[in-house]
Design an enzyme around this catalytic site. Structure first.
Site, PDB file in Angstrom:
ATOM      1  CG  ASP A   1      59.608 -22.685 -54.457  1.00 29.36           C
ATOM      2  OD1 ASP A   1      59.336 -22.175 -55.548  1.00 29.36           O
ATOM      3  OD2 ASP A   1      59.860 -22.003 -53.443  1.00 29.36           O
TER       4      ASP A   1
ATOM      5  CE  LYS B   1      58.809 -18.910 -54.765  1.00 32.86           C
ATOM      6  NZ  LYS B   1      59.779 -19.179 -53.682  1.00 32.86           N
TER       7      LYS B   1
ATOM      8  CB  CYS C   1      57.419 -21.058 -50.963  1.00 31.93           C
ATOM      9  SG  CYS C   1      59.005 -20.233 -50.652  1.00 31.93           S
TER      10      CYS C   1
HETATM   11  C1  VGL Z   1      61.382 -21.865 -49.224  1.00 33.67           C
HETATM   12  C2  VGL Z   1      62.661 -21.302 -47.425  1.00 33.67           C
HETATM   13  C3  VGL Z   1      63.542 -20.605 -48.225  1.00 33.67           C
HETATM   14  C4  VGL Z   1      60.182 -22.586 -49.747  1.00 33.67           C
HETATM   15  C5  VGL Z   1      62.241 -21.161 -50.043  1.00 33.67           C
HETATM   16  O1  VGL Z   1      60.139 -22.921 -50.946  1.00 33.67           O
HETATM   17  O2  VGL Z   1      59.258 -22.838 -48.941  1.00 33.67           O
HETATM   18  N1  VGL Z   1      61.596 -21.914 -47.911  1.00 33.67           N
HETATM   19  N2  VGL Z   1      63.316 -20.535 -49.538  1.00 33.67           N
END
Ligand code: VGL
Ligand code: ZN
Length: 197
Positions: A8, A106, A151
């Site tokens: 991410d 995701k 994540c």
């Molecule tokens: C994430 C919160 C919401 C992450 C993704 O990538 O850690 N955290 N969505």
């Protein structure tokens, strides 16, 4: 065979983004360098419909960073982020995405969030990444990216439970650190057999 799993590294998790992780952009050069030596590179991308149930905006009277109970368990409510196709959902412009052999998206189902690259937040619904890695003969994983305590940690814990030799390079991750979540998730990772380096 080993793989580098880059979690991410998207605009919304970098300074200026909707769910900015402090210093989130600072890990990009180091990740690019690590990609050069990796046997395989896999990217994940948080990828939510505009009305995703993890967004505080979808729940009357709720604010970002509060908690609610979902059918699958407790869920943190987030600011709207990584909306499908938005600038915020794009990878950081300096991330070398050319190296990636697959991108795992995701969190694309409205009613369920997915922190882990392996399972959605019900800990049951698979993303398919386990099968991809195992059919390719990948047995060892190094994780980097954002955010350490959400994540990255959820992905690393699932990876270790699924039998992968799992290392998290903490120097190439940055955390949100909500109510002590970083310390908690670091100890959960160690307890699950994840190597922190
Ligand atoms: C994430 C919160 C919401 C992450 C993704 O990538 O850690 N955290 N969505
Ligand atoms: Zn998200």
């Amino acid at each position: 065979m080993s793989a580098l799993l880059v979690i991410d590294v998207q605009n919304d998790f970098c300074p200026g983004g909707a769910l900015a992780v402090p210093e989130g952009d600072q890990i990009v050069p180091g990740i690019n360098a690590l990609m050069q030596d990796a046997e395989a590179v896999i990217l994940t991308q948080d990828w939510h419909p505009a009305a995703h149930s993890s967004f505080a905006s979808q729940h009357d009277g709720e604010d970002p960073f509060g908690m609610i109970e979902m059918p699958y368990g407790p869920q943190v409510l987030w600011p709207d982020h990584c909306v499908i196709g938005s600038h915020g959902s794009a990878f950081h412009a300096d991330l070398n995405t050319d190296c990636a052999e697959i991108v795992v998206r995701k969190g694309f189902r409205r009613d369920i969030d997915s922190y882990s690259a392996f399972f959605e937040n019900d800990h049951r619904t698979p993303t398919g990444l386990e099968g991809y890695l195992k059919t390719r003969g990948i047995t060892s994983l190094t994780l980097v990216g954002l955010a350490t305590d959400f994540c990255v940690a959820f992905s690393a814990i699932d990876a270790a439970r699924l039998g992968f030799d799992t290392t998290v390079r903490l120097d190439l991750c940055r955390a949100i650190d909500l109510d002590g979540s970083l310390a908690r998730m670091k100890s959960d990772m160690v307890r699950s057999g994840v190597v922190l380096s």
